[in-house]
Design a protein around this motif. Structure first.
Motif, PDB file in Angstrom:
ATOM      1  N   PHE A  21       0.888  -1.161   0.000  1.00  0.00           N
ATOM      2  CA  PHE A  21       0.000   0.000   0.000  1.00  0.00           C
ATOM      3  C   PHE A  21       0.924   1.208   0.000  1.00  0.00           C
ATOM      4  O   PHE A  21       1.570   1.484   1.000  1.00  0.00           O
ATOM      5  CB  PHE A  21      -0.891   0.017   1.242  1.00  0.00           C
ATOM      6  N   VAL A  40       3.039  -4.972   2.572  1.00  0.00           N
ATOM      7  CA  VAL A  40       2.143  -5.721   3.449  1.00  0.00           C
ATOM      8  C   VAL A  40       2.330  -7.226   3.264  1.00  0.00           C
ATOM      9  O   VAL A  40       2.238  -8.001   4.213  1.00  0.00           O
ATOM     10  CB  VAL A  40       0.678  -5.314   3.193  1.00  0.00           C
ATOM     11  N   PRO A  63      -0.714 -12.657  13.956  1.00  0.00           N
ATOM     12  CA  PRO A  63      -1.121 -11.491  14.733  1.00  0.00           C
ATOM     13  C   PRO A  63      -1.866 -10.461  13.886  1.00  0.00           C
ATOM     14  O   PRO A  63      -1.744 -10.449  12.666  1.00  0.00           O
ATOM     15  CB  PRO A  63       0.197 -10.916  15.262  1.00  0.00           C
ATOM     16  N   CYS A  77      -0.924  -8.512  10.280  1.00  0.00           N
ATOM     17  CA  CYS A  77       0.175  -9.198   9.593  1.00  0.00           C
ATOM     18  C   CYS A  77      -0.121  -9.407   8.112  1.00  0.00           C
ATOM     19  O   CYS A  77       0.735  -9.846   7.356  1.00  0.00           O
ATOM     20  CB  CYS A  77       0.480 -10.538  10.265  1.00  0.00           C
ATOM     21  N   GLY A  78      -1.341  -9.117   7.679  1.00  0.00           N
ATOM     22  CA  GLY A  78      -1.623  -9.183   6.250  1.00  0.00           C
ATOM     23  C   GLY A  78      -2.558 -10.310   5.827  1.00  0.00           C
ATOM     24  O   GLY A  78      -2.685 -10.594   4.629  1.00  0.00           O
ATOM     25  N   THR A  90      -5.540  -8.985   3.715  1.00  0.00           N
ATOM     26  CA  THR A  90      -4.993  -8.505   2.434  1.00  0.00           C
ATOM     27  C   THR A  90      -4.660  -9.687   1.529  1.00  0.00           C
ATOM     28  O   THR A  90      -4.919  -9.652   0.326  1.00  0.00           O
ATOM     29  CB  THR A  90      -3.741  -7.651   2.685  1.00  0.00           C
ATOM     30  N   GLU A 104     -12.152 -14.305   8.914  1.00  0.00           N
ATOM     31  CA  GLU A 104     -12.637 -14.074  10.291  1.00  0.00           C
ATOM     32  C   GLU A 104     -14.146 -13.920  10.349  1.00  0.00           C
ATOM     33  O   GLU A 104     -14.658 -12.937  10.885  1.00  0.00           O
ATOM     34  CB  GLU A 104     -11.967 -12.827  10.872  1.00  0.00           C
TER      35      GLU A 104
HETATM   36  N1  LIG Z   1      -6.479  -0.077   2.135  1.00  0.00           N
HETATM   37  C1  LIG Z   1      -5.341  -0.014   2.856  1.00  0.00           C
HETATM   38  N2  LIG Z   1      -4.527   1.052   2.739  1.00  0.00           N
HETATM   39  C2  LIG Z   1      -3.372   1.116   3.442  1.00  0.00           C
HETATM   40  N3  LIG Z   1      -2.953   0.184   4.302  1.00  0.00           N
HETATM   41  C3  LIG Z   1      -3.731  -0.903   4.475  1.00  0.00           C
HETATM   42  C4  LIG Z   1      -4.964  -1.057   3.767  1.00  0.00           C
HETATM   43  N4  LIG Z   1      -5.526  -2.239   4.133  1.00  0.00           N
HETATM   44  C5  LIG Z   1      -4.692  -2.769   5.034  1.00  0.00           C
HETATM   45  N5  LIG Z   1      -3.603  -1.993   5.246  1.00  0.00           N
HETATM   46  C6  LIG Z   1      -2.470  -2.303   6.122  1.00  0.00           C
HETATM   47  O1  LIG Z   1      -1.969  -3.554   5.749  1.00  0.00           O
HETATM   48  C7  LIG Z   1      -1.558  -4.296   6.870  1.00  0.00           C
HETATM   49  C8  LIG Z   1      -2.232  -5.652   6.863  1.00  0.00           C
HETATM   50  O2  LIG Z   1      -3.608  -5.487   7.058  1.00  0.00           O
HETATM   51  P1  LIG Z   1      -4.614  -6.715   7.082  1.00  0.00           P
HETATM   52  O3  LIG Z   1      -5.981  -6.161   7.214  1.00  0.00           O
HETATM   53  O4  LIG Z   1      -4.342  -7.587   5.929  1.00  0.00           O
HETATM   54  O5  LIG Z   1      -4.188  -7.448   8.415  1.00  0.00           O
HETATM   55  P2  LIG Z   1      -4.858  -8.712   9.111  1.00  0.00           P
HETATM   56  O6  LIG Z   1      -3.782  -9.713   9.281  1.00  0.00           O
HETATM   57  O7  LIG Z   1      -6.064  -9.122   8.399  1.00  0.00           O
HETATM   58  O8  LIG Z   1      -5.227  -8.118  10.540  1.00  0.00           O
HETATM   59  P3  LIG Z   1      -6.472  -8.505  11.485  1.00  0.00           P
HETATM   60  O9  LIG Z   1      -6.146  -9.770  12.142  1.00  0.00           O
HETATM   61  O10 LIG Z   1      -6.514  -7.357  12.455  1.00  0.00           O
HETATM   62  O11 LIG Z   1      -7.676  -8.565  10.614  1.00  0.00           O
HETATM   63  C9  LIG Z   1      -1.886  -3.463   8.086  1.00  0.00           C
HETATM   64  O12 LIG Z   1      -0.701  -2.822   8.497  1.00  0.00           O
HETATM   65  C10 LIG Z   1      -2.875  -2.451   7.572  1.00  0.00           C
HETATM   66  O13 LIG Z   1      -2.765  -1.244   8.263  1.00  0.00           O
END
Ligand SMILES: Nc1ncnc2c1ncn2[C@@H]1O[C@H](COP(=O)(O)OP(=O)(O)OP(=O)(O)O)[C@@H](O)[C@H]1O
Ligand SMILES: [Mg+2]
Lengths: 246, 214
Positions: free
Chosen positions: A14, A19, A38, A41-42, A45, A165
């Motif tokens: 991003f 990510v 955690p 962690c992505g 995404t 989730e």
């Molecule tokens: N649209 C976006 N623009 C900028 N940064 C983003 C965007 N979406 C996610 N991020 C960043 O990407 C990283 C991964 O986010 P992601 O939502 O994939 O995490 P996750 O593992 O699903 O977390 P959680 O367990 O809290 O759902 C994070 O640092 C988040 O801030």
């Protein structure tokens, strides 16, 4: 070659924030892969990239051996083969439950209305929601809505299912009814990628566990080894956060 | 209050009432069309056009209808375009209303949550299917209260039409007051007719609002 989904050297940024970094993964037909890690962690995404909701900077995503991500592929032609259920209840609020289920099969797949309705009713029956078919989403509980969302993905006959989730926003007493539905899908040998924070469920449903941290895959192993004998310090630390010691 | 006076005024008030309703509703229909077209242009960020639409919306939302009518009625003939008073009223109301409707429709479109787009796309829908089956119906429901408010506002704004010598309700009332000094009867009829015009709209509006919420 019985892998259905293949990800090669995926990179996602991003802007300047990396990510996902060099993610490679092969998922076999019928395999249930649970992704844990955690917050931040992505994981989300990663699933969104597979479904083409995020553009990727580098790497390849292949479904049945065909590249689906641009510029070589066109994800739009494959999306109906990849079902996704999100954390927030995302049913179409202006349509009844049965209409929610029938919309995409009719419009996207141009299937026969009678046949689609029949299948929708059968699927609702299986998740115990027959009586709700003419209700609107707002009239359902969170757990019921998530079961409908799962059915809405299933009715498209996807080859791969992605769950992000799906119980995280639910009241505790509703988590079980949704997890039971997913467990049943595992028994039917559906190919699934499941992101979850429910560790007991992860252990029970997974054929394989992926542990992500900081945008990379840290462990890729079977559930028994991961939960009982994690190889890395990072995984140990992550798992310890789920223990409760006074 | 003199009932005989009211009786004798009634035919002209009824005529004025229907004229006001006619101009009002044709103007509102025009506002609807302008509003939808402009909202789509803004929502899809159509290059060049969206700049014009933004300018139009700001201009018409921030000037009084009376001033707009003067421009159309007295200004345009100065450059050789002569428009009859009725058409002038319709145009004025349509342009003013269009700017309000555009904003209402646009904010409705933008209020549909992103997750709706994402779930539709993940079901394999095309952008067009997504817009027609998912975004538009929800945006419309969200906009209904604002649209109803706009309609009521526009019907009330018809009261400035007398300024361009349209024989509407306001004109008729002013006329009678000026001629015969029967202020009370004239004002009474004026208020009654505006209530008759607006009450059903408010009523129908709240029913539609209830029907459209999900
Ligand atoms: N649209 C976006 N623009 C900028 N940064 C983003 C965007 N979406 C996610 N991020 C960043 O990407 C990283 C991964 O986010 P992601 O939502 O994939 O995490 P996750 O593992 O699903 O977390 P959680 O367990 O809290 O759902 C994070 O640092 C988040 O801030
Ligand atoms: Mg997430």
């Amino acid at each position: 070659m019985d892998e259905i989904l293949k990800i090669e050297h995926l990179n996602k940024k991003f802007d300047d924030l990396t990510v996902l970094e060099d993610i490679s993964l092969e998922v076999k037909k019928g395999e249930v892969v649970v992704v844990v890690g955690p917050s931040g962690c992505g994981k989300s995404t990663f699933l969104r990239c597979i479904n083409g909701l995020e553009t990727i900077q580098d790497g390849k995503i292949l479904l049945d051996g065909e590249t689906v991500n641009p510029p070589l592929g066109n994800i739009k032609n494959y999306r109906e083969k990849i079902g996704m259920v999100f954390q927030s209840y995302d049913l179409f609020p202006h349509k009844t439950i049965i209409e929610n289920l029938m919309l995409a099969p009719l419009k996207v797949q141009k299937r026969n209305k009678v046949e689609v309705r029949k299948e929708a009713e059968e699927l609702l029956e299986k998740v115990g929601l027959s009586s709700k078919k003419d209700n609107y989403p707002r009239q359902l509980s969170g757990g019921q809505k998530q079961r409908v969302a799962i059915v809405r993905a299933l009715i498209m006959h996807p080859e791969v299912l992605l769950f992000d989730e799906v119980t995280a926003a639910l009241d505790p007493e509703m988590v079980r009814e949704v997890l039971d539905v997913i467990m049943e899908l595992a028994r039917q040998n559906r190919t699934m990628l499941i992101v979850t924070h429910e560790m007991a469920f992860a252990k029970a449903v997974a054929d394989r566990v992926i542990f992500m941290d900081g945008g990379v895959i840290v462990e890729d192993t079977d559930p028994k080894s991961f939960f009982e004998n994690p190889a890395t310090e990072r995984a140990k630390k992550f798992l310890s956060t789920f223990e409760y010691n006074e | 209050m003199d009932v005989e006076v009211i009786k004798s005024y009634l035919p002209n008030f009824i005529k004025a009432f229907f004229l006001t309703i006619k101009i009002g509703w044709i103007g509102i229909a025009l506002a609807f069309i302008i509003g939808i077209v402009c909202a789509f242009i803004l929502y899809f960020k159509v290059p060049v056009f969206s700049g014009f639409v933004k300018g139009y919306v700001e201009l018409f939302r921030n000037t009084p209808l009376l001033v707009q009518l003067f421009f159309i009625y007295y200004g345009l003939p100065a450059i050789g375009v002569k428009i009859p008073a009725e058409l002038c009223g319709i145009l004025g109301l349509g342009l003013l209303g269009g700017s309000y409707m555009a904003e209402s429709f646009r904010s409705g479109l933008e209020a549909v949550p992103v997750i709706q787009t994402e779930s539709a796309l993940s079901l394999g829908m095309t952008r067009r299917q997504l817009f027609i089956y998912v975004i538009l119906p929800q945006a419309f429901s969200i906009s209904v209260p604002a649209i109803v408010a706009n309609i009521i506002f526009l019907l009330k704004e018809t009261s400035v039409f007398s300024a361009i010598s349209l024989m509407d309700l306001m004109f008729t009332a002013k006329d009678y007051i000026g001629l015969y000094y029967n202020t009370f009867e004239s004002l009474f009829l004026l208020v009654i007719f505006y209530i008759v015009m607006l009450l059903p709209v408010s009523f129908a509006g709240s029913i539609i609002e209830r029907k459209c919420s999900f």
